[in-house]
Design a protein around this motif. Structure first.
Motif, short mmCIF file in Angstrom:
data_model
loop_
_atom_site.label_atom_id
_atom_site.label_comp_id
_atom_site.label_asym_id
_atom_site.label_seq_id
_atom_site.Cartn_x
_atom_site.Cartn_y
_atom_site.Cartn_z
N CYS A 1 0.84 -1.18 0.00
CA CYS A 1 0.00 0.00 0.00
C CYS A 1 0.88 1.24 0.00
CB CYS A 1 -0.95 0.00 1.20
SG CYS A 1 -0.16 -0.10 2.80
N PRO A 2 0.35 2.34 -0.48
CA PRO A 2 1.15 3.56 -0.52
C PRO A 2 1.35 4.15 0.87
CG PRO A 2 -1.08 4.02 -1.25
CD PRO A 2 -0.98 2.54 -1.05
N GLN A 3 2.51 4.76 1.06
CA GLN A 3 2.81 5.47 2.30
C GLN A 3 3.47 6.77 1.91
OE1 GLN A 3 5.37 3.40 5.06
NE2 GLN A 3 4.94 4.82 6.69
N LEU A 4 2.98 7.85 2.47
CA LEU A 4 3.51 9.18 2.19
C LEU A 4 4.01 9.79 3.48
CD1 LEU A 4 3.85 11.59 0.21
CD2 LEU A 4 1.57 12.30 0.90
N ASP B 1 -3.08 6.58 -3.51
CA ASP B 1 -2.05 7.62 -3.59
C ASP B 1 -2.63 9.04 -3.68
OD1 ASP B 1 -1.28 5.01 -4.75
OD2 ASP B 1 0.72 5.90 -4.83
N PRO B 2 -3.60 9.30 -4.56
CA PRO B 2 -4.13 10.66 -4.64
C PRO B 2 -4.76 11.14 -3.33
CG PRO B 2 -4.78 9.41 -6.58
CD PRO B 2 -4.18 8.44 -5.61
N GLN C 1 -3.87 1.84 -4.35
CA GLN C 1 -4.40 2.84 -5.29
C GLN C 1 -4.90 4.11 -4.60
OE1 GLN C 1 -3.86 2.00 -8.51
NE2 GLN C 1 -3.14 0.05 -7.74
N LEU D 1 -3.84 10.26 -0.31
CA LEU D 1 -2.75 10.57 0.62
C LEU D 1 -2.20 11.96 0.35
CD1 LEU D 1 -0.72 7.22 0.72
CD2 LEU D 1 -2.53 7.97 2.24
N VAL D 2 -2.02 12.29 -0.91
CA VAL D 2 -1.50 13.60 -1.28
C VAL D 2 -2.50 14.69 -0.87
CG1 VAL D 2 -0.83 15.09 -3.20
CG2 VAL D 2 -0.06 12.71 -3.13
N SER E 1 3.54 10.06 8.64
CA SER E 1 3.33 9.14 7.53
C SER E 1 1.85 8.79 7.44
CB SER E 1 4.10 7.83 7.74
OG SER E 1 5.47 8.00 7.56
#
Length: 101
Positions: free
Chosen positions: A63-66, A88-89, A86, A91-92, A80
């Motif tokens: 999974c995405p991590q930002l 990602d958007p 999917q 998270l941003v 974080s």
């Protein structure tokens, strides 16, 4: 190796289930304040080991991590966000919202 792959698949499915529907998980990026440059090898290894615990769920869960810096009330730290596959958007978007607050 087959057992490890099955465990990873189970973990990935569970993380995706828990974070589906737009849920995000917020974690500190670092487990402790960063060590000074002259810290010994043992202390640096301990710091890395502590931080890996916060960073590996994203890799294992696919999974995405930002990670991004946060400044509030005179404090600075790194936060974080983890999301479902999917995401990602999202998270941003959330990171931008937090950063602008």
């Amino acid at each position: 190796m087959k057992q490890a792959r099955a465990l990873r698949s189970t973990f990935r499915d569970e993380v995706d289930r828990l974070l589906s529907g737009g849920a995000l998980l917020a974690l500190p990026t670092l487990a402790a304040p960063p060590p000074l440059r002259d810290v010994g090898a043992g202390a640096l290894a301990s710091f890395r080991s502590q931080c890996i615990r916060l960073l590996c769920p994203a890799g294992l869960g696919a999974c995405p991590q930002l990670a991004f810096p946060v400044r509030t009330g005179g404090l600075e730290f790194s936060l974080s966000l983890l999301g479902a596959m999917q995401a990602d958007p999202s998270l941003v978007d959330v990171a931008c919202w937090i950063s602008s607050s």
